[in-house]
Write a protein that holds these residues in place. Structure first.
Motif, PDB file in Angstrom:
ATOM      1  N   ASN A   1       6.179  -3.113   3.813  1.00  0.00           N
ATOM      2  CA  ASN A   1       4.771  -2.774   3.638  1.00  0.00           C
ATOM      3  C   ASN A   1       4.018  -2.793   4.964  1.00  0.00           C
ATOM      4  OD1 ASN A   1       5.808  -4.121   1.064  1.00  0.00           O
ATOM      5  ND2 ASN A   1       3.952  -3.094   0.367  1.00  0.00           N
ATOM      6  N   GLY A   2       4.535  -3.571   5.888  1.00  0.00           N
ATOM      7  CA  GLY A   2       3.940  -3.595   7.212  1.00  0.00           C
ATOM      8  C   GLY A   2       4.958  -4.125   8.189  1.00  0.00           C
ATOM      9  N   SER A   3       4.908  -3.683   9.419  1.00  0.00           N
ATOM     10  CA  SER A   3       5.897  -4.165  10.380  1.00  0.00           C
ATOM     11  C   SER A   3       5.389  -3.962  11.793  1.00  0.00           C
ATOM     12  CB  SER A   3       7.222  -3.434  10.196  1.00  0.00           C
ATOM     13  OG  SER A   3       7.014  -2.055  10.381  1.00  0.00           O
TER      14      SER A   3
ATOM     15  N   THR B   1      -0.091  -3.985   7.376  1.00  0.00           N
ATOM     16  CA  THR B   1       0.352  -4.052   5.983  1.00  0.00           C
ATOM     17  C   THR B   1      -0.619  -3.359   5.038  1.00  0.00           C
ATOM     18  OG1 THR B   1       1.460  -6.148   6.396  1.00  0.00           O
ATOM     19  CG2 THR B   1       0.943  -5.640   4.110  1.00  0.00           C
ATOM     20  N   GLY B   2      -0.084  -2.531   4.179  1.00  0.00           N
ATOM     21  CA  GLY B   2      -0.873  -1.929   3.116  1.00  0.00           C
ATOM     22  C   GLY B   2      -0.430  -2.494   1.781  1.00  0.00           C
ATOM     23  N   LEU B   3      -1.361  -3.081   1.036  1.00  0.00           N
ATOM     24  CA  LEU B   3      -1.018  -3.604  -0.296  1.00  0.00           C
ATOM     25  C   LEU B   3      -1.202  -2.473  -1.304  1.00  0.00           C
ATOM     26  CD1 LEU B   3      -2.641  -7.132  -0.744  1.00  0.00           C
ATOM     27  CD2 LEU B   3      -0.240  -6.559  -0.458  1.00  0.00           C
ATOM     28  N   PRO B   4      -0.168  -2.142  -2.072  1.00  0.00           N
ATOM     29  CA  PRO B   4      -0.307  -1.082  -3.072  1.00  0.00           C
ATOM     30  C   PRO B   4      -1.390  -1.442  -4.090  1.00  0.00           C
ATOM     31  CG  PRO B   4       1.989  -1.735  -2.828  1.00  0.00           C
ATOM     32  CD  PRO B   4       1.180  -2.720  -2.058  1.00  0.00           C
ATOM     33  N   LYS B   5      -2.026  -0.429  -4.627  1.00  0.00           N
ATOM     34  CA  LYS B   5      -3.057  -0.675  -5.635  1.00  0.00           C
ATOM     35  C   LYS B   5      -2.373  -1.090  -6.939  1.00  0.00           C
ATOM     36  CE  LYS B   5      -7.035   1.517  -7.653  1.00  0.00           C
ATOM     37  NZ  LYS B   5      -7.488   2.781  -8.203  1.00  0.00           N
ATOM     38  N   VAL B   6      -2.920  -2.097  -7.596  1.00  0.00           N
ATOM     39  CA  VAL B   6      -2.304  -2.529  -8.852  1.00  0.00           C
ATOM     40  C   VAL B   6      -3.312  -2.421  -9.985  1.00  0.00           C
ATOM     41  CG1 VAL B   6      -0.557  -4.093  -7.979  1.00  0.00           C
ATOM     42  CG2 VAL B   6      -2.884  -4.905  -8.268  1.00  0.00           C
ATOM     43  N   GLU B   7      -2.767  -2.185 -11.172  1.00  0.00           N
ATOM     44  CA  GLU B   7      -3.618  -2.140 -12.344  1.00  0.00           C
ATOM     45  C   GLU B   7      -2.987  -3.006 -13.417  1.00  0.00           C
ATOM     46  OE1 GLU B   7      -5.414   1.518 -14.640  1.00  0.00           O
ATOM     47  OE2 GLU B   7      -5.034   1.997 -12.531  1.00  0.00           O
TER      48      GLU B   7
ATOM     49  N   GLU C   1      -1.752   4.664  -3.263  1.00  0.00           N
ATOM     50  CA  GLU C   1      -2.965   4.114  -2.666  1.00  0.00           C
ATOM     51  C   GLU C   1      -2.688   2.696  -2.193  1.00  0.00           C
ATOM     52  OE1 GLU C   1      -6.972   4.634  -4.501  1.00  0.00           O
ATOM     53  OE2 GLU C   1      -5.756   5.574  -6.072  1.00  0.00           O
ATOM     54  N   SER C   2      -3.215   2.365  -1.050  1.00  0.00           N
ATOM     55  CA  SER C   2      -3.021   0.985  -0.605  1.00  0.00           C
ATOM     56  C   SER C   2      -4.275   0.491   0.104  1.00  0.00           C
ATOM     57  CB  SER C   2      -1.818   0.899   0.325  1.00  0.00           C
ATOM     58  OG  SER C   2      -2.071   1.621   1.499  1.00  0.00           O
TER      59      SER C   2
ATOM     60  N   PRO D   1       2.202   6.975  12.824  1.00  0.00           N
ATOM     61  CA  PRO D   1       2.004   8.111  11.921  1.00  0.00           C
ATOM     62  C   PRO D   1       1.844   7.701  10.455  1.00  0.00           C
ATOM     63  CG  PRO D   1       4.291   7.990  12.643  1.00  0.00           C
ATOM     64  CD  PRO D   1       3.535   6.980  13.426  1.00  0.00           C
ATOM     65  N   ASP D   2       2.331   6.507  10.091  1.00  0.00           N
ATOM     66  CA  ASP D   2       2.296   6.115   8.680  1.00  0.00           C
ATOM     67  C   ASP D   2       0.917   5.687   8.217  1.00  0.00           C
ATOM     68  OD1 ASP D   2       4.914   6.614   8.553  1.00  0.00           O
ATOM     69  OD2 ASP D   2       5.557   4.542   8.857  1.00  0.00           O
ATOM     70  N   SER D   3       0.079   5.207   9.176  1.00  0.00           N
ATOM     71  CA  SER D   3      -1.154   4.597   8.692  1.00  0.00           C
ATOM     72  C   SER D   3      -2.327   5.563   8.780  1.00  0.00           C
ATOM     73  CB  SER D   3      -1.469   3.330   9.464  1.00  0.00           C
ATOM     74  OG  SER D   3      -1.777   3.677  10.792  1.00  0.00           O
TER      75      SER D   3
END
Lengths: 266, 287
Positions: B44-46, B166-172, B191-192, B285-287
């Protein structure tokens, strides 16, 4: 050997900065402090737990000591010096081999205490706390084994082990520059809690462990966890050093009494 | 980190006393720091951080887990550092274990906050999902790729950069409102959300030689170090953790002085690092 000699039970309070008003306590969580601002075991903020120290707890060891600090009970045996293992590289100075273990009944959940990274670090910290105090050059090429067993975990386990181990080393006749005494401290809100119990350890905002050679005025090991405001950190450090110095006096007293007992018997 | 001769030791000590070290640096100069982020696509992040010849890598994986005991509204963080034998043959098998443990505990002390979870590098309550049942657990894994001294400081920079990356994925939460039911959670990887790392500390290690101390020791300088103090400081200058290293005792006044020197250094060092991390983020490029 005379029975029950060299046993010292003592309580000592550190000169608390008396300017703490009652209003200050309302900010600390009610869980750790009573309405009067005292702790749940009746101590004041800067007061150590009752302790009981005794050397010569294990007859087969070169030296040993038993310590009770509040609910925390530890026993430390010292063996050696013995020849270092062949596999180890040559060393012109002596080595300390440290081992710290929890008894399986030491904690409320059986046998869980030996597993975390924190507990795995105990032998390393014990070694670092003592290596600066022991005159390693007096036993070259050899190893001294220090085995510690925590019989009951009641908070401040590692500091208890360290203080007890330095008494055991003294009992074994290993030359040291000074006794090492240790204490852990926590803080909640703005209050510094000296010599924390298990419950206080879990709920505090930060914790600090100091191991100190009082006569030489040297800190051999220091670890601080969590965010500490500057003033709180300084207060905790000075309170810890004061407590360490007083604990060292009790330890020294205990060793002296033990020796006095031996002399009389001979 | 083999043994060095007495002549070399006195050369290093003399240099430090005269504020000119063998690589031309003064006592309070750092080596070049290079940060890249987003280097591990599966995480998720590095990040990867090079400080001179020291090279470390950190990945952050966010997993769904249970909140820590007694703190139902908090998420969790775990830290583990490994020393690869590719960095140094001494790390093979059990050889790296002691160092790994020391580094792991050094980072834990600085980033996880106090025993009750306050003062952690990121606000742990931002990791909550369903109180008392499910939360995010950030697994932070550090890897030492090449070791030329000052590993803990380099790792702390890499952890900070990786957390920022780090991007935290959106949760429902789909179902499971009832007390004894396990909640059902849908994770939307598209989405994060980013973490707030503005409070994350950086570790500054001051090594003491003779009467003076210096930052960013190389492996050679570390090999005969007798005592050092690693201080974690955040950008407000607040101390977030201290580890004393080496067996030699230090006077209390010296330690207090070393801590305040670290705080002083942090005031200029951390904003510069933050800029560098932000620059690394902008080319990722990822962010």
């Amino acid at each position: 050997m005379a029975k029950r000699r060299g046993e010292v039970a003592a309580s000592y309070a550190v000169d608390a900065n008396s300017g703490v008003g009652e209003a200050a306590f309302s900010r600390g969580p009610a869980r750790l402090l009573t309405a009067d601002g005292d702790r749940h075991d009746g101590r004041q903020l800067h007061e150590c737990r009752l302790n009981f120290l005794k050397t010569g707890a294990v007859s087969s060891a070169a030296g040993s000591a038993y310590a009770e600090i509040g609910q925390t009970k530890v026993i430390v045996s010292v063996f050696g010096p013995r020849e270092s293992h062949k596999a180890e590289a040559f060393s012109g100075i002596g080595r300390l081999n440290c081992n710290v273990q929890y008894a399986s009944f030491a904690t409320s959940v059986r046998g869980k205490a030996n597993q975390g990274a924190e507990e795995k670090e105990f032998p390393v910290l014990l070694h670092k706390a003592l290596e600066g105090a022991v005159m390693l050059h007096t036993f070259p090429k050899t190893t001294v084994d220090i085995f510690a067993l925590i019989l009951q975990s009641g908070g401040g386990d590692l500091p208890a082990v360290i203080s007890c181990a330095s008494m055991a080393l003294a009992d074994a006749g290993i030359a040291m520059y000074d006794l090492v005494s240790a204490v852990s401290t926590g803080y909640v809100g703005k209050e510094v809690l000296l010599d924390t119990t298990l419950e206080e350890e879990k709920c505090s905002d930060g914790e600090m462990m100091v191991t100190f050679m009082a006569s030489r005025n040297e800190i051999t090991q220091l670890k601080i966890t969590g965010q500490w405001p500057d003033a709180t950190m300084r207060e905790a450090l000075s309170v810890s050093l004061d407590a360490c110095a007083k604990l060292a006096n009790v330890m020294r007293e205990c060793l002296k009494e033990e020796l006095a007992g031996v002399d009389e018997d001979e | 980190m083999g043994a060095i001769s007495a002549a070399e030791v006195s050369y290093i000590e003399g240099g430090i006393a005269q504020n000119l070290r063998s690589d031309g640096r003064g006592r309070l100069d750092f080596r070049n720091i290079a940060i890249t982020t987003g280097v591990i696509p599966q995480a998720n992040g590095s990040s990867r951080c090079k400080v001179g010849g020291t090279d470390v890598m950190v990945s952050v994986k966010a997993e769904l887990g249970n909140p820590p005991k007694g703190r139902p509204s908090h998420g969790g963080m775990q830290i583990k550092v490994e020393c690869s034998p590719t960095a140094n043959p001494e790390f093979e098998g059990r050889g790296g274990e002691e160092l790994s443990l020391e580094l792991t505990r050094g980072l834990e002390r600085s980033f996880l906050g106090g025993p009750n979870g306050s003062g952690a590098a990121i606000d742990l309550s931002t990791l909550r999902i369903v109180d008392g049942k499910t939360c995010w657990v950030l697994c932070i894994d550090g890897l030492v790729l090449s070791s030329d001294g000052n590993l803990l400081d380099a790792l702390s920079i890499a952890v900070k950069a990786a957390l920022r990356n780090t991007g935290l994925p959106k949760v429902e939460v789909v179902a499971g409102g009832a007390e004894d039911e396990d909640p059902e959670i849908e994770v939307d990887d598209e989405e994060s959300s980013q973490l707030d790392v503005s409070n994350a500390p950086v570790i500054i290690t001051l090594t003491k030689v003779g009467k003076s101390y210096f930052v960013d020791a190389t492996a050679e300088e570390e090999s005969h170090m007798r005592s050092a103090v690693s201080v974690a400081v955040n950008r407000k200058g607040v101390v977030c953790g201290v580890t004393k290293r080496g067996g030699e005792g230090l006077e209390p006044s010296t330690i207090i002085d070393m801590i305040s020197v670290a705080q002083q250094i942090a005031l200029t060092y951390i904003p510069a690092l933050d800029l560098q991390i932000a620059a690394a983020e902008s080319v990722d490029p990822d962010s």
